[in-house]
Design an enzyme around this catalytic site. Structure first.
Site, PDB file in Angstrom:
ATOM      1  N   ASP A 177      -3.898 -45.999   7.434  1.00 23.29           N
ATOM      2  CA  ASP A 177      -3.955 -47.333   6.854  1.00 23.29           C
ATOM      3  C   ASP A 177      -5.415 -47.679   6.580  1.00 23.29           C
ATOM      4  O   ASP A 177      -6.299 -46.835   6.732  1.00 23.29           O
ATOM      5  CB  ASP A 177      -3.286 -48.366   7.787  1.00 23.29           C
ATOM      6  CG  ASP A 177      -2.557 -49.447   6.991  1.00 23.29           C
ATOM      7  OD1 ASP A 177      -3.220 -50.115   6.175  1.00 23.29           O
ATOM      8  OD2 ASP A 177      -1.332 -49.610   7.161  1.00 23.29           O
TER       9      ASP A 177
ATOM     10  N   HIS B 167      -3.364 -49.325   0.854  1.00 28.71           N
ATOM     11  CA  HIS B 167      -3.630 -49.138   2.295  1.00 28.71           C
ATOM     12  C   HIS B 167      -4.400 -47.844   2.530  1.00 28.71           C
ATOM     13  O   HIS B 167      -4.098 -47.085   3.460  1.00 28.71           O
ATOM     14  CB  HIS B 167      -2.318 -49.149   3.091  1.00 28.71           C
ATOM     15  CG  HIS B 167      -1.723 -50.527   3.228  1.00 28.71           C
ATOM     16  ND1 HIS B 167      -2.258 -51.494   4.041  1.00 28.71           N
ATOM     17  CD2 HIS B 167      -0.653 -51.097   2.633  1.00 28.71           C
ATOM     18  CE1 HIS B 167      -1.528 -52.603   3.959  1.00 28.71           C
ATOM     19  NE2 HIS B 167      -0.556 -52.392   3.102  1.00 28.71           N
TER      20      HIS B 167
ATOM     21  N   GLU C 104       2.296 -52.886  -0.929  1.00 29.31           N
ATOM     22  CA  GLU C 104       1.084 -53.703  -1.030  1.00 29.31           C
ATOM     23  C   GLU C 104      -0.074 -52.975  -1.704  1.00 29.31           C
ATOM     24  O   GLU C 104      -1.134 -52.799  -1.126  1.00 29.31           O
ATOM     25  CB  GLU C 104       0.682 -54.186   0.375  1.00 29.31           C
ATOM     26  CG  GLU C 104       1.744 -55.073   0.997  1.00 29.31           C
ATOM     27  CD  GLU C 104       1.372 -55.571   2.385  1.00 29.31           C
ATOM     28  OE1 GLU C 104       1.646 -56.745   2.659  1.00 29.31           O
ATOM     29  OE2 GLU C 104       0.831 -54.789   3.184  1.00 29.31           O
TER      30      GLU C 104
HETATM   31  C1  ACM Z   1       4.693 -53.689   5.129  1.00 33.33           C
HETATM   32  O1  ACM Z   1       4.967 -54.469   6.049  1.00 33.33           O
HETATM   33  N1  ACM Z   1       3.587 -53.865   4.424  1.00 33.33           N
HETATM   34  C2  ACM Z   1       5.558 -52.602   4.768  1.00 33.33           C
END
Ligand code: ACM
Ligand code: ZN
Length: 750
Positions: free
Chosen positions: A178, A252, A316
């Site tokens: 991440d 991410h 995201e």
């Molecule tokens: C997430 O909670 N961004 C998958």
């Protein structure tokens, strides 16, 4: 429904028999010499190592006390367990997964004391006669551990796998990469670890709390070597658990890009392992070099993890960098992609082709629907169930993990007392009552939903103890959601079994949340009786609640709770759970404010954009908002906000009190002006007070600003407050120049 066996998750068929079987001394176990059966035999032997029981394997057909039987008519993971006074029989098909689950049920029939590692369990083990025929509701029974935001030691991963196995869970989703860290050694790209697995500090408190952000100054680092990964995968596999790795892309990706910035869109930014929590604009650029890099990473990942599914993230991913990037724009033209969403879909599709070429399939978060779903992808639905339903209708496999029921980074007890969490509120009963099959779908469509899982995101989880606190006991509720058919689920039955199960969790040194043994307090206006009432509840069965008003000392001699407690003025109620005169948990309390507005209806112009707790009554429900719990605040997206209270008869008022939440990160700024007016008919209003409001915005904790407005005594059935909101988010703060929002709670009239 209730069984003395107390198994979690509740088996799908239980018939309790007469008598018992005594497990003691040396017992002969008839077991096929195949590796899967011997593995289960080894597991059982190990589980009993602390007892006076020893197990001796003998060949099938020989005289034995415990028989492992092969029954090819049973489905994968199904089992039957028979305990009679003559012995124990467990049957499964050849995969032996069912045998393993039969052993889990058998172990739960035994006293929890066998898990006590501090002393040998010398007492006899008496098992109730029982017949169980059992099979799981879902094939994907998962839990996700986020080790990217904060690293968790290998030992904690193994401990968690042990616990998952005890509750018949079979998919461990390992969130390895991440923005804040890359946690898996990739031999071809050593900088992923050298640079990506460490950061020099982490934000303190919740991201909304402080302006400017504060940092702890403590280095955070850690990663798993490929040897560690192999050990974890083997350990899981020995417990019939598949480890599903997640390598996040295209978003991410900050930690990876800090190590290999050439795979970004460039744009003159420096790339760093992030030390705070947000969604970042720095993402992978879909260049040939980036795909080579990701394919090489995935090749090593696929070699390490036998899982059929490889999770590639997909959530995201802001499109800002792609919009500005010349390469991305040229690529979109060349490929005929109408927008950046289509580029994301193209990216995921290309990665999917690579993963498919290795004989595996991808899982992605529900954003992979945007711009078109990759043909063989399985979808993990997290932004509610909508994405999951859409994918199921398109005949894609789906794993349901909506935030409101499956995100175990949310609070499970009152945020007033809980350790800091990301937000939300997901108590044990909500977790338990989740049904992953939406009624909107036909049964044919529902058949694409392969299961559900708990996602334990790690932003605010820095230690193994805290991880366990967030996971337990909710994970046991999830286990029952995953395993048990709805017809056999019952929350009350679950609480009785869980009450016993805490003992086993304690012996396993699991740091469970203990609000199960505490009181939650809820106030409501009883409009038939015209009185404010506080209801006291506990999950704990077979217990009493003792309480006191404005007295923090609770004893067994304190008043016994039998009916809602009536309060006529401001009060703090304290309460604790007792059983047979002994307290089971700590004392909890809650403050209530009772005033002329309490319990009265009101109208708002415009309507609030967020009104989650007691919707429509949140401003007069007798509970003041506090900084920790954003959801309790009533939020408006407007420049002026008008609230008109109906006091039901003309009442004299001279003061309005209220509070605003200040959280620059969430664009929440307090009102600048308040005006009060009264009316007898709700049409003609007379202004009685008006005030400009000022605040001290010195850098401080996300703040609740209490404000009041006094005015000459006025009589009216209707009282109206009008707020002029905070205007644009000021210069130098987050979201500079954008319209601020107003968070209000409670409105009090005196
Ligand atoms: C997430 O909670 N961004 C998958
Ligand atoms: Zn680019």
């Amino acid at each position: 429904m209730e069984t003395r066996s107390g198994i979690i998750p509740m088996p799908n068929q239980v018939i309790e028999g007469q008598g018992t079987y005594l497990l003691q001394g040396e017992k002969r176990v008839a077991v096929s010499p195949n590796s899967a059966s011997m593995l289960v035999f080894g597991y059982l032997t190990n589980a009993l190592k602390n007892t006076a029981v020893t197990l001796k394997p003998v060949s099938p057909g020989e005289q034995a006390d415990i028989c492992f039987l092969a029954d090819s008519s049973l489905a994968d993971e199904a089992y039957t367990l028979d305990v009679t006074s003559g012995g124990i029989k467990i049957a499964s098909n050849q995969t032996s997964a069912g045998l393993f689950y039969g052993i889990q049920s058998l172990l739960q029939l035994m006293p929890a004391g066998i898990y006590d590692t501090r002393q040998k369990y010398e007492k006899k083990i008496e098992l109730p006669a029982i017949h169980i025929a059992d099979a799981p509701r879902f094939s994907h029974r998962g839990a996700m551990m986020d080790v990217a935001r904060n690293f968790q030691p290998k030992e904690e991963v193994l401990k968690f796998l042990d616990l998952m196995a005890m509750y018949k869970m079979n998919k461990f989703h390992f969130h390895l990469t991440d923005d804040q860290g890359w946690r898996i050694e990739i031999k071809k790209y050593p900088r992923l670890i050298e640079i990506g697995s460490r950061r020099s500090q982490t934000q303190v408190g919740f991201c909304d709390y402080y302006y400017p952000r504060r940092f702890d100054g403590k280095e955070q680092r850690g990663y798993y070597t490929q040897e560690d990964i192999k050990e974890i995968v083997k350990y899981a596999s020995d417990r019939f658990i598949t480890v599903i790795p997640e390598i996040e892309m295209p978003g991410h990706a900050s930690a990876a890009l800090a190590a290999y910035p050439e795979h970004s869109c460039g744009l003159g930014k420096t790339y760093v392992v992030r030390d705070y929590f947000d969604v970042f604009d720095e993402v992978y650029c879909p260049k040939e070099g980036t795909f080579r890099f990701l394919e090489n990473v995935l090749t090593e990942v696929i070699d390490l993890f036998p899982s059929h599914y490889i999770h590639i993230g997909g959530d995201e991913c802001p499109k800002k960098a792609w919009k500005k990037c010349e390469h991305c724009q040229v690529l979109m033209k060349r490929e005929g992609l109408p927008d950046e969403e289509a580029l994301q879909s193209w990216f995921i599709h290309r990665i999917e082709q690579f993963v498919n070429s290795k004989g595996r399939d991808i899982i992605g978060w529900d954003e992979i629907l945007e711009g078109g779903l990759a043909p063989n992808a399985t979808l993990m639905s997290w932004r509610g169930e909508k994405g999951g339903m859409e994918a199921a209708r398109k005949k894609h496999h789906v794993i349901m993990t909506p935030g409101s029921t499956c995100y175990y980074d949310h609070y499970q007890e009152s945020p007033e007392f809980a350790p800091l969490a990301i937000g939300g509120f997901l108590p044990l009963d909500t977790a338990y009552n989740y049904n992953p099959l939406p009624v909107e779908l036909t049964s044919q469509e529902q058949s694409y939903i392969i299961g559900t899982q708990a996602n334990i995101w790690g932003e605010y989880i820095q230690t193994p103890e805290h991880f366990e606190y967030m996971a337990f006991p909710r994970l046991l509720a999830m286990a029952e959601v995953q395993w048990t058919q709805p017809a056999h689920k019952d929350f009350y039955s679950f609480t009785r079994r869980l009450d016993k199960e805490f003992e086993r969790l304690d012996y396993c040194e699991v740091n469970s949340c203990r609000n199960f043994y505490e009181v939650s307090l809820t106030g409501t206006w009883n409009s038939t009786q015209n009185v404010y009432e506080v209801t006291l509840n506990t999950f704990c069965p077979d217990a009493e609640i003792h309480y006191a008003v404005n007295d923090s000392v609770i004893l067994a001699s304190s008043p016994l709770y039998t009916a809602p407690v009536r309060v006529a003025e401001d009060a703090v109620i304290y309460a604790a759970v007792y059983r047979k005169g002994k307290p089971l948990g700590k004392i909890t309390h809650k403050s209530f404010t009772i005033n002329k507005a309490t319990g009265n209806f009101y109208t708002c112009v415009p309507l609030p954009s967020s009104d989650k707790v007691n919707p429509g009554m949140g401003l007069s429900d007798g509970v003041r908002g506090y900084a920790r719990e954003l959801r309790r605040w009533v939020i408006f997206d407007a420049d002026t906000v008008q609230m008109t209270f109906d006091l039901r008869k003309p009442i004299s008022v001279h003061k309005a009190a209220f509070a605003f939440l200040w959280r620059p990160y969430d664009m929440l700024w307090p009102a600048r002006v308040v005006t009060a007016s009264v009316s007898n008919d709700g049409k003609e209003f007379t202004t009685v007070g008006n005030q400009k409001l000022t605040y001290d915005f010195s850098p401080t904790e996300g703040t609740r600003f209490p404000v009041s407005l006094s005015f000459p005594e006025a009589l009216g059935r209707y009282v109206r407050l009008e707020f002029l909101s905070g205007g644009g988010c000021p210069r130098g703060y987050y979201h500079e120049g954008q319209p601020s929002r107003l968070a209000v709670d409670e409105i009090e009239l005196y």
